[in-house]
Structure formats: C-alpha cells, structure tokens
Design an enzyme around this catalytic site. Structure first.
Site, PDB file in Angstrom:
ATOM      1  N   ARG A   1      -0.031  -8.436  -2.634  1.00 39.54           N
ATOM      2  CA  ARG A   1       0.156  -8.822  -1.228  1.00 39.54           C
ATOM      3  C   ARG A   1      -1.090  -8.646  -0.382  1.00 39.54           C
ATOM      4  O   ARG A   1      -1.452  -9.524   0.407  1.00 39.54           O
ATOM      5  CB  ARG A   1       1.278  -7.994  -0.583  1.00 39.54           C
ATOM      6  CG  ARG A   1       2.649  -8.571  -0.766  1.00 39.54           C
ATOM      7  CD  ARG A   1       3.659  -7.445  -0.809  1.00 39.54           C
ATOM      8  NE  ARG A   1       3.412  -6.675  -2.007  1.00 39.54           N
ATOM      9  CZ  ARG A   1       3.995  -6.935  -3.178  1.00 39.54           C
ATOM     10  NH1 ARG A   1       4.901  -7.855  -3.259  1.00 39.54           N
ATOM     11  NH2 ARG A   1       3.677  -6.245  -4.260  1.00 39.54           N
TER      12      ARG A   1
ATOM     13  N   ARG B   1     -10.494  -2.533  -1.094  1.00 39.31           N
ATOM     14  CA  ARG B   1      -9.532  -1.535  -1.615  1.00 39.31           C
ATOM     15  C   ARG B   1     -10.230  -0.756  -2.707  1.00 39.31           C
ATOM     16  O   ARG B   1     -10.921  -1.334  -3.564  1.00 39.31           O
ATOM     17  CB  ARG B   1      -8.297  -2.222  -2.165  1.00 39.31           C
ATOM     18  CG  ARG B   1      -7.409  -1.269  -2.945  1.00 39.31           C
ATOM     19  CD  ARG B   1      -6.082  -1.867  -3.279  1.00 39.31           C
ATOM     20  NE  ARG B   1      -5.254  -1.994  -2.086  1.00 39.31           N
ATOM     21  CZ  ARG B   1      -3.975  -2.350  -2.114  1.00 39.31           C
ATOM     22  NH1 ARG B   1      -3.382  -2.608  -3.264  1.00 39.31           N
ATOM     23  NH2 ARG B   1      -3.275  -2.445  -1.001  1.00 39.31           N
TER      24      ARG B   1
ATOM     25  N   LYS C   1     -21.001  -1.392 -14.024  1.00 39.33           N
ATOM     26  CA  LYS C   1     -22.342  -1.028 -14.529  1.00 39.33           C
ATOM     27  C   LYS C   1     -22.869   0.224 -13.835  1.00 39.33           C
ATOM     28  O   LYS C   1     -23.993   0.631 -14.065  1.00 39.33           O
ATOM     29  CB  LYS C   1     -23.319  -2.175 -14.259  1.00 39.33           C
ATOM     30  CG  LYS C   1     -22.959  -3.494 -14.892  1.00 39.33           C
ATOM     31  CD  LYS C   1     -24.018  -4.530 -14.481  1.00 39.33           C
ATOM     32  CE  LYS C   1     -23.667  -5.908 -14.977  1.00 39.33           C
ATOM     33  NZ  LYS C   1     -24.565  -6.934 -14.399  1.00 39.33           N
TER      34      LYS C   1
HETATM   35  C1  NCD Z   1       1.114  -0.382  -0.982  1.00 37.87           C
HETATM   36  C2  NCD Z   1      -0.234   0.207  -1.350  1.00 37.87           C
HETATM   37  O1  NCD Z   1      -1.056  -0.453  -2.002  1.00 37.87           O
HETATM   38  O2  NCD Z   1      -0.452   1.336  -0.948  1.00 37.87           O
HETATM   39  N1  NCD Z   1       1.204  -1.746  -1.277  1.00 37.87           N
HETATM   40  C3  NCD Z   1       0.757  -2.667  -0.390  1.00 37.87           C
HETATM   41  O3  NCD Z   1      -0.404  -2.697  -0.039  1.00 37.87           O
HETATM   42  N2  NCD Z   1       1.636  -3.506   0.152  1.00 37.87           N
HETATM   43  C4  NCD Z   1       2.253   0.408  -1.503  1.00 37.87           C
HETATM   44  C5  NCD Z   1       2.324   0.683  -2.972  1.00 37.87           C
HETATM   45  O4  NCD Z   1       1.467   0.296  -3.748  1.00 37.87           O
HETATM   46  O5  NCD Z   1       3.307   1.317  -3.353  1.00 37.87           O
END
Ligand code: NCD
Length: 306
Positions: free
Chosen positions: A51, A101, A80
């Site tokens: 998502r 992320r 690397k």
């Molecule tokens: C969440 C996350 O990545 O922290 N997911 C998301 O971004 N919608 C929740 C999860 O992974 O449980």
C-alpha cells in the site's frame, strides 16, 4: 528543506490543510492532474510494502508526475554497502522528492539530513510511520467529522507497531482524547511513548489484555498485525500472533457507529466476515491513503520551490 520524518513536523493547522486539500482532490481530481508535471518521485523501499509504495506511486502519477525507485534493498547499492547518506545525495541528483522506508529507526532522518530534496518517512523500523498517520487522520475526519472527544482503542502489537506510535502522537494534540491500549503483556506500548506522549499531555489511558471488555466504550478500534519481522525469535511470534481475532460476534456490544481501522496488511487479526460490516473502514482507509499522499507531495514540492 522541509521533510516529513515525524508527524509532529507538521502543526495541527498544517495537518488540517492537508486534510482539506485531500478532500478537495477527492471532489475535483481533474484540477490536480497536471500539478506535478515534469516532477519525479523516488520511492526508496528497503523493506516490503504494497500500500505505502503503490499509493505514493499512484499519487504522483495522478498528479501528472512520474516515479523512479526500487522496492527492495537487494535491488539497490545498499546490497553493496552504500550508506543511506550517499544514497540520499545520489537520488537528489535524479528526483524532486523521496519517499523512503527502511528497517532501521532514524534512517529517513539521516536521508533528510543529506538530501537536497524533501524526504518523506514511509516507515522506519518499529519507530514511526507518519504518512499512515495522515491516512488514518483523513479516515477519522471523514468518518467522525473531527478529532475531538474520541475514545480510541489500539489493539494488537503496540510494541513494534509503528503506525500506532505515530497515530497516538498525532491524536495527542486534540482535546477529549481517551486511549485504550489492548495488547498481550509482551507487546505493550513502549514506556517512552506513555511518558513522552500520553502522560506529558495529560491524556487518560488504560491498558488491558481483554478486547471484549472495552469494546462498548470505543469510537474507534485500531487493529494491528503482530509484527513478525521485528521479533527476536519465532517461538514468541507463534505464541502471540493470534492473540486477538476480531470476529462479527465480538462486535455485538460495540457502538453502532464504531469505526474499525487497520493499516493493513491483515493476517488473522480481523476475520474476513467483518469486512461486510458497515463499521469496517480499513479498505476506505487504503483509498484515502492515496489522496492524502497527493496532498503531501504537493505541499512539500511547493515548499521546496519557495
Ligand atoms: C503498516 C506498516 O508498514 O507499518 N503497513 C502499512 O504501511 N500500511 C502496518 C504493518 O505492516 O503491519
């Protein structure tokens, strides 16, 4: 350079502006379809995502911009040994804005300190997830009409669930908030959040292991997945993973206008039989995530041009 690393990087007024923009995008999508023409979003995902990454990408595409990036650390030079700082400096040469992320807490902050373009934290380890929180706030705003005087139950993995940490922090700025923390003993909300967010702001809260006993009080039930990837051993995960399973019969004594939320992905914690209940909001939440990320990209790109 303005970035979004922690939800408190934005004032309450700015959050309200983002919600207003997202609502306007929902009502008038055509008005926004060329706003990011010739702009590029880089999605740097060192951890799995469906998502968050795809909503960022579709958000940028719906704004008329384009997208570059990678969806796993092993597809990038991190494999690397490249540092986050060097990756951020590099991507600043190619893109106009970054969504990152990373499994390490603080990595997006390091990226923001080294990039020359805005950086958005799309989840850092078990720490924070401010854009899920914006998604959650838009959902609550549309379902409940505002944020005042709500009793919000957080259920599941409150220890490692970064979406819970960021949402509690965001909601702590509104009056009349009551927090109910529902988790197994081992997965309680970290004490630093209880101290720095709940106690510091005088927010009434209680902790319990029993979901059904608190169900009648709740205006919002925020379910979460037990975060397998953050556990040190598999046995603990297996023991705790099915601590809570929301089934239709458990909602018998819930409010008629309860709003059931979940950041998703769900594993077992909400039975699919609940999906047809009008109180289930988690797939609406998914859709709202795209619109609020459109509003966020617009805001950060506008500020970068100032
Ligand atoms: C969440 C996350 O990545 O922290 N997911 C998301 O971004 N919608 C929740 C999860 O992974 O449980």
């Amino acid at each position: 350079m303005r970035s979004l690393i922690d939800i408190l990087d934005f004032t309450v007024e700015e959050v309200n502006e983002l919600i207003a923009t997202a609502n306007d995008i929902i009502d008038n999508p055509d008005k926004y379809c060329e706003k990011c023409k010739r702009k590029k979003l880089a999605t740097l995902f060192f951890e799995p995502s469906t998502r968050t990454r795809l909503s960022f990408e579709s958000a940028m595409i719906e704004l008329g911009g384009s997208v570059i990036g990678f969806s796993a650390a092993n597809n990038s030079s991190a494999a690397k040994g490249e540092s986050v700082a060097d990756t951020a400096k590099t991507i600043s040469c190619y893109a106009d804005i970054i969504a990152m992320r990373h499994p390490k807490e603080g990595a997006p902050l390091v990226a923001a300190q080294n990039a020359t373009i805005p950086v958005i934290n799309a989840g850092d380890g078990g720490h924070n997830h401010p854009t899920q929180t914006l998604t959650d706030l838009l959902t609550i705003h549309r379902e409940k009409g505002g944020f005042e005087n709500l009793t919000v139950g957080f259920c599941g993995d409150l220890k490692f669930g970064r979406t819970v940490h960021s949402l509690i922090t965001a909601l702590s700025r509104y009056s009349g908030l009551n927090v109910v923390l529902i988790s197994p003993e081992e997965l309680k909300l970290p004490s630093y959040i209880k101290k720095d967010v709940l106690k510091k702001n005088g927010i009434p809260y209680k902790q319990t292991t029993d979901l059904e006993s608190v169900m009648p009080e709740l205006d919002i039930l925020y379910m979460t997945r037990v975060q397998r990837e953050r556990f040190f051993n598999e046995e603990d995960y297996l023991r705790l993973k099915d601590s809570y399973i929301l089934e239709p019969k458990k909602l018998n004594n819930a409010k008629k206008d309860l709003c059931i939320m979940h950041p998703l992905p769900r594993v077992n914690e909400i039975s699919v039989a609940v999906d047809d209940d009008p109180r289930a909001c988690y797939f609406k939440q998914v859709l709202y995530g795209k619109y609020i990320r459109m509003a966020l990209i617009l805001k950060l790109l506008e500020e970068a041009e100032k």
